[in-house]
Design a protein around this motif. Structure first.
Motif, PDB file in Angstrom:
ATOM      1  N   GLY A  27      -9.374   6.137  16.790  1.00  0.00           N
ATOM      2  CA  GLY A  27      -9.316   4.741  17.213  1.00  0.00           C
ATOM      3  C   GLY A  27     -10.352   4.347  18.248  1.00  0.00           C
ATOM      4  N   LEU A  28     -11.308   5.239  18.499  1.00  0.00           N
ATOM      5  CA  LEU A  28     -12.338   5.032  19.517  1.00  0.00           C
ATOM      6  C   LEU A  28     -13.118   3.726  19.300  1.00  0.00           C
ATOM      7  CD1 LEU A  28     -13.977   6.586  21.818  1.00  0.00           C
ATOM      8  CD2 LEU A  28     -15.434   7.405  19.971  1.00  0.00           C
ATOM      9  N   THR A  29     -13.494   3.463  18.055  1.00  0.00           N
ATOM     10  CA  THR A  29     -14.289   2.268  17.745  1.00  0.00           C
ATOM     11  C   THR A  29     -13.398   1.036  17.599  1.00  0.00           C
ATOM     12  OG1 THR A  29     -15.896   3.663  16.592  1.00  0.00           O
ATOM     13  CG2 THR A  29     -15.953   1.309  16.087  1.00  0.00           C
ATOM     14  N   PHE A  30     -12.296   1.182  16.879  1.00  0.00           N
ATOM     15  CA  PHE A  30     -11.320   0.111  16.690  1.00  0.00           C
ATOM     16  C   PHE A  30      -9.942   0.741  16.571  1.00  0.00           C
ATOM     17  CE2 PHE A  30      -8.518  -2.136  13.788  1.00  0.00           C
ATOM     18  CZ  PHE A  30      -8.467  -3.396  14.368  1.00  0.00           C
ATOM     19  N   PRO A  31      -8.948   0.240  17.285  1.00  0.00           N
ATOM     20  CA  PRO A  31      -9.002  -0.884  18.236  1.00  0.00           C
ATOM     21  C   PRO A  31      -9.377  -0.488  19.661  1.00  0.00           C
ATOM     22  CG  PRO A  31      -6.741  -0.193  17.899  1.00  0.00           C
ATOM     23  CD  PRO A  31      -7.584   0.697  17.034  1.00  0.00           C
ATOM     24  N   GLY A  32      -9.964   0.703  19.825  1.00  0.00           N
ATOM     25  CA  GLY A  32     -10.343   1.177  21.158  1.00  0.00           C
ATOM     26  C   GLY A  32      -9.371   2.209  21.702  1.00  0.00           C
ATOM     27  N   LYS A  33      -8.327   2.492  20.949  1.00  0.00           N
ATOM     28  CA  LYS A  33      -7.346   3.522  21.308  1.00  0.00           C
ATOM     29  C   LYS A  33      -6.709   3.999  20.004  1.00  0.00           C
ATOM     30  CE  LYS A  33      -3.673   0.130  21.844  1.00  0.00           C
ATOM     31  NZ  LYS A  33      -2.739  -0.545  22.745  1.00  0.00           N
ATOM     32  N   PRO A  34      -6.028   5.149  19.998  1.00  0.00           N
ATOM     33  CA  PRO A  34      -5.410   5.627  18.755  1.00  0.00           C
ATOM     34  C   PRO A  34      -4.406   4.618  18.209  1.00  0.00           C
ATOM     35  CG  PRO A  34      -5.471   7.379  20.400  1.00  0.00           C
ATOM     36  CD  PRO A  34      -5.864   6.116  21.109  1.00  0.00           C
ATOM     37  N   SER A  35      -4.483   4.362  16.896  1.00  0.00           N
ATOM     38  CA  SER A  35      -3.585   3.371  16.284  1.00  0.00           C
ATOM     39  C   SER A  35      -2.879   3.948  15.061  1.00  0.00           C
ATOM     40  CB  SER A  35      -4.382   2.131  15.865  1.00  0.00           C
ATOM     41  OG  SER A  35      -5.246   2.434  14.775  1.00  0.00           O
ATOM     42  N   GLY A  36      -2.988   5.277  14.875  1.00  0.00           N
ATOM     43  CA  GLY A  36      -2.377   5.882  13.702  1.00  0.00           C
ATOM     44  C   GLY A  36      -3.282   5.906  12.490  1.00  0.00           C
ATOM     45  N   ARG A  37      -4.505   5.394  12.640  1.00  0.00           N
ATOM     46  CA  ARG A  37      -5.477   5.488  11.546  1.00  0.00           C
ATOM     47  C   ARG A  37      -6.254   6.790  11.684  1.00  0.00           C
ATOM     48  NH1 ARG A  37      -5.081   0.142  12.805  1.00  0.00           N
ATOM     49  NH2 ARG A  37      -5.264  -1.407  11.118  1.00  0.00           N
ATOM     50  N   PHE A  38      -6.508   7.428  10.540  1.00  0.00           N
ATOM     51  CA  PHE A  38      -7.243   8.699  10.545  1.00  0.00           C
ATOM     52  C   PHE A  38      -8.743   8.417  10.499  1.00  0.00           C
ATOM     53  CE2 PHE A  38      -3.027   9.863   9.277  1.00  0.00           C
ATOM     54  CZ  PHE A  38      -2.833  11.132   9.794  1.00  0.00           C
ATOM     55  N   SER A  39      -9.243   7.851  11.571  1.00  0.00           N
ATOM     56  CA  SER A  39     -10.651   7.464  11.660  1.00  0.00           C
ATOM     57  C   SER A  39     -10.921   7.054  13.102  1.00  0.00           C
ATOM     58  CB  SER A  39     -10.926   6.283  10.718  1.00  0.00           C
ATOM     59  OG  SER A  39     -12.282   5.874  10.786  1.00  0.00           O
TER      60      SER A  39
ATOM     61  N   VAL B 175       0.842  -1.200   0.000  1.00  0.00           N
ATOM     62  CA  VAL B 175       0.000   0.000   0.000  1.00  0.00           C
ATOM     63  C   VAL B 175       0.878   1.250   0.000  1.00  0.00           C
ATOM     64  CG1 VAL B 175      -1.846   1.222   1.235  1.00  0.00           C
ATOM     65  CG2 VAL B 175      -1.716  -1.295   1.334  1.00  0.00           C
ATOM     66  N   PHE B 176       0.538   2.200  -0.878  1.00  0.00           N
ATOM     67  CA  PHE B 176       1.273   3.460  -1.011  1.00  0.00           C
ATOM     68  C   PHE B 176       0.254   4.592  -1.035  1.00  0.00           C
ATOM     69  CE2 PHE B 176       3.327  -0.022  -3.132  1.00  0.00           C
ATOM     70  CZ  PHE B 176       4.647   0.043  -2.696  1.00  0.00           C
ATOM     71  N   GLY B 177       0.613   5.738  -0.442  1.00  0.00           N
ATOM     72  CA  GLY B 177      -0.325   6.857  -0.512  1.00  0.00           C
ATOM     73  C   GLY B 177      -0.432   7.627   0.779  1.00  0.00           C
ATOM     74  N   ASP B 178      -1.678   7.937   1.149  1.00  0.00           N
ATOM     75  CA  ASP B 178      -1.953   8.938   2.174  1.00  0.00           C
ATOM     76  C   ASP B 178      -2.858   8.387   3.268  1.00  0.00           C
ATOM     77  OD1 ASP B 178      -4.352   8.754   0.799  1.00  0.00           O
ATOM     78  OD2 ASP B 178      -3.880  10.455  -0.482  1.00  0.00           O
ATOM     79  N   SER B 179      -3.529   9.296   3.966  1.00  0.00           N
ATOM     80  CA  SER B 179      -4.276   8.913   5.169  1.00  0.00           C
ATOM     81  C   SER B 179      -5.507   8.061   4.898  1.00  0.00           C
ATOM     82  CB  SER B 179      -4.727  10.159   5.927  1.00  0.00           C
ATOM     83  OG  SER B 179      -5.593  10.916   5.109  1.00  0.00           O
ATOM     84  N   TYR B 180      -5.970   8.009   3.661  1.00  0.00           N
ATOM     85  CA  TYR B 180      -7.127   7.159   3.410  1.00  0.00           C
ATOM     86  C   TYR B 180      -6.755   5.684   3.509  1.00  0.00           C
ATOM     87  CZ  TYR B 180     -10.699  10.622   2.176  1.00  0.00           C
ATOM     88  OH  TYR B 180     -11.646  11.622   2.210  1.00  0.00           O
ATOM     89  N   VAL B 181      -5.462   5.394   3.454  1.00  0.00           N
ATOM     90  CA  VAL B 181      -5.018   4.003   3.558  1.00  0.00           C
ATOM     91  C   VAL B 181      -3.951   3.780   4.636  1.00  0.00           C
ATOM     92  CG1 VAL B 181      -5.641   3.325   1.201  1.00  0.00           C
ATOM     93  CG2 VAL B 181      -3.416   4.385   1.613  1.00  0.00           C
ATOM     94  N   ASP B 182      -3.417   4.857   5.211  1.00  0.00           N
ATOM     95  CA  ASP B 182      -2.381   4.753   6.248  1.00  0.00           C
ATOM     96  C   ASP B 182      -2.941   4.051   7.487  1.00  0.00           C
ATOM     97  OD1 ASP B 182      -0.257   5.154   8.013  1.00  0.00           O
ATOM     98  OD2 ASP B 182      -0.500   7.333   8.131  1.00  0.00           O
ATOM     99  N   THR B 183      -2.172   3.092   8.006  1.00  0.00           N
ATOM    100  CA  THR B 183      -2.603   2.396   9.230  1.00  0.00           C
ATOM    101  C   THR B 183      -1.615   2.593  10.374  1.00  0.00           C
ATOM    102  OG1 THR B 183      -1.597   0.351   8.380  1.00  0.00           O
ATOM    103  CG2 THR B 183      -3.981   0.635   8.034  1.00  0.00           C
TER     104      THR B 183
ATOM    105  N   VAL C 299      -9.968   1.598   8.205  1.00  0.00           N
ATOM    106  CA  VAL C 299      -9.936   2.437   7.001  1.00  0.00           C
ATOM    107  C   VAL C 299      -9.959   1.525   5.770  1.00  0.00           C
ATOM    108  CG1 VAL C 299      -8.773   4.364   8.147  1.00  0.00           C
ATOM    109  CG2 VAL C 299      -7.390   2.560   7.059  1.00  0.00           C
ATOM    110  N   LEU C 300      -9.879   2.121   4.593  1.00  0.00           N
ATOM    111  CA  LEU C 300     -10.022   1.374   3.343  1.00  0.00           C
ATOM    112  C   LEU C 300      -9.089   0.167   3.261  1.00  0.00           C
ATOM    113  CD1 LEU C 300     -11.360   1.205   0.544  1.00  0.00           C
ATOM    114  CD2 LEU C 300      -9.576   2.748  -0.309  1.00  0.00           C
ATOM    115  N   THR C 301      -7.832   0.337   3.660  1.00  0.00           N
ATOM    116  CA  THR C 301      -6.863  -0.762   3.619  1.00  0.00           C
ATOM    117  C   THR C 301      -7.379  -1.985   4.363  1.00  0.00           C
ATOM    118  OG1 THR C 301      -5.118   0.889   3.717  1.00  0.00           O
ATOM    119  CG2 THR C 301      -4.463  -1.380   4.126  1.00  0.00           C
ATOM    120  N   ASP C 302      -7.927  -1.761   5.545  1.00  0.00           N
ATOM    121  CA  ASP C 302      -8.391  -2.866   6.389  1.00  0.00           C
ATOM    122  C   ASP C 302      -9.505  -3.655   5.701  1.00  0.00           C
ATOM    123  OD1 ASP C 302      -6.728  -2.158   8.707  1.00  0.00           O
ATOM    124  OD2 ASP C 302      -8.030  -0.401   8.837  1.00  0.00           O
TER     125      ASP C 302
END
Length: 376
Positions: free
Chosen positions: A91-103, A67-75, A107-110
């Motif tokens: 990361g509130l919903t998954f994994p329950g704490k911040p994980s570096g995902r912008f959500s 995977v290459f790119g930006d925050s829509y796919v960054d994990t 995200v899309l990658t997952d």
């Protein structure tokens, strides 16, 4: 190219400052439609766990994703000191704490990894802590980046591909791994455009700049193809005019049509480029994940059938208390300078740029009918 339409970009003079001032991670998409013979049947489109499918009927079964790119796919590649994605409430919903995902969660990658029956590829920055997971591929994406340098001092897509090439040189992956078993995902969500405007780019030159962005994306796609990639998916640019950073001007009531015309130009040029690449390589090596249509479809219908409804789809769940603050901001006293909605599952957008996990699931569900034909 629709240069004659350049006057419509005058709107950017007014809204340009909104683009990517806090572009910790942005967006990407592509336009492109294939007609396919197979239909995949999913009994329960709501279930993340049921999104895997039988792959034995298809010739190509990726076992790795790069995977290459930006925050829509960054994990999780961005430095913790720089990115809101490492702060509460990400990361509130998954994994329950911040994980570096912008959500708030996945995200899309997952979702694409799950579709392929893989674990989400480990972020490049953490690969030495997860060597047992390298068989699933690696995620080189950094939130806030583009094909060119942006306002975020993280590796652009060229440098991300350099990292991958270095791992090949070190025989972490062989050419056979790449040719037979790998899906490459390139995401471009708009950070180049935010940086262009933030750095004083002129309205008149935006069409030419869009052309240069797509041309560079093509260079990157050709490069990974030469390294052995036989299946390369690139995202169409999402409707930037529908992101909350644009719709905040009208209280999240309607998308900005002028900005979306610029997106149309990007996507039509990308579509032409991908068609040309496929003609040159014989086959459907290059495919577009049409985030533009998927976002628009989900926003227009306020969700997908059988899933949570997004009653106010343009309104983000997490928002700074004023335009000085963003989701995750704290003041010097350590007080929250943002608000979070009661139920992130009922919101399509998480912050002013990124979808929620529920939003990404809806987009993925919308894309799913074409993924089998495009990717497998």
């Amino acid at each position: 190219m629709k240069i004659s339409n350049f006057f419509i970009f005058s709107f950017f003079l007014i809204t340009g400052f909104l683009w990517g001032i806090r572009v910790e991670g942005l967006r990407r998409h592509h336009h492109h439609h294939h007609h396919h013979r197979h239909q995949n049947n999913h009994n329960n489109p709501k279930s993340y766990k049921n999104d895997q499918k039988d792959h034995q009927f298809y010739n190509f079964k990726p076992t790795k994703m790069f995977v290459f790119g930006d925050s829509y796919v960054d994990t999780g590649n961005n430095r913790k000191s720089m990115a809101n994605s490492w702060k509460q409430p990400y990361g509130l919903t998954f994994p329950g704490k911040p994980s570096g995902r912008f959500s708030d969660g996945r995200v899309l990658t997952d979702y694409l990894a799950k579709f392929l029956g893989l674990k989400s590829p480990v972020p490049y920055r953490w690969m030495k802590y997860a060597t047992n997971r390298l068989r699933n591929g690696i995620n080189f994406a950094y939130g806030g980046t583009g094909v060119f340098n942006t306002t975020v001092p993280e590796p652009n897509m060229t440098t991300q591909i350099d990292f991958f090439q270095k791992l090949m040189a070190e025989s972490v992956y062989t050419r056979a791994d790449i040719e037979q078993y790998s899906l490459f995902l390139l995401s471009l969500a708009g950070n180049d455009y935010g940086a262009y405007l933030a750095n004083g780019g002129t309205v008149q030159d935006i069409p030419a700049f869009i052309t240069s962005v797509v041309n560079q994306l093509v260079v990157n796609m050709k490069r990974v193809n030469k390294l052995g990639a036989k299946k390369i998916a690139v995202t169409a640019l999402e409707p930037l005019g529908c992101l909350p950073q644009s719709t905040i001007l009208n209280s999240f009531q309607q998308c900005n049509a002028t900005e979306n015309i610029a997106v149309d130009l990007h996507n039509s040029l990308l579509q032409q480029a991908v068609a040309k690449l496929n003609n040159e390589t014989m086959g459907s090596t290059f495919v577009i994940l049409d985030l533009f249509s998927s976002f628009n479809s989900v926003l227009a219908s306020k969700g997908v059938q059988g899933s949570t409804r997004f009653e106010t789809p343009l309104k983000p769940c997490c928002l700074g208390i004023s335009n000085k603050y963003s989701c995750g901001s704290m003041n010097v006293k350590g007080e929250k300078m943002y608000t979070v909605c009661n139920d992130p599952k009922s919101a399509f957008f998480w912050d002013t740029v990124h979808p929620t996990e529920a939003g990404w699931h809806a987009v993925y569900t919308n894309l799913k009918s074409t993924l089998t034909q495009k990717i497998l």
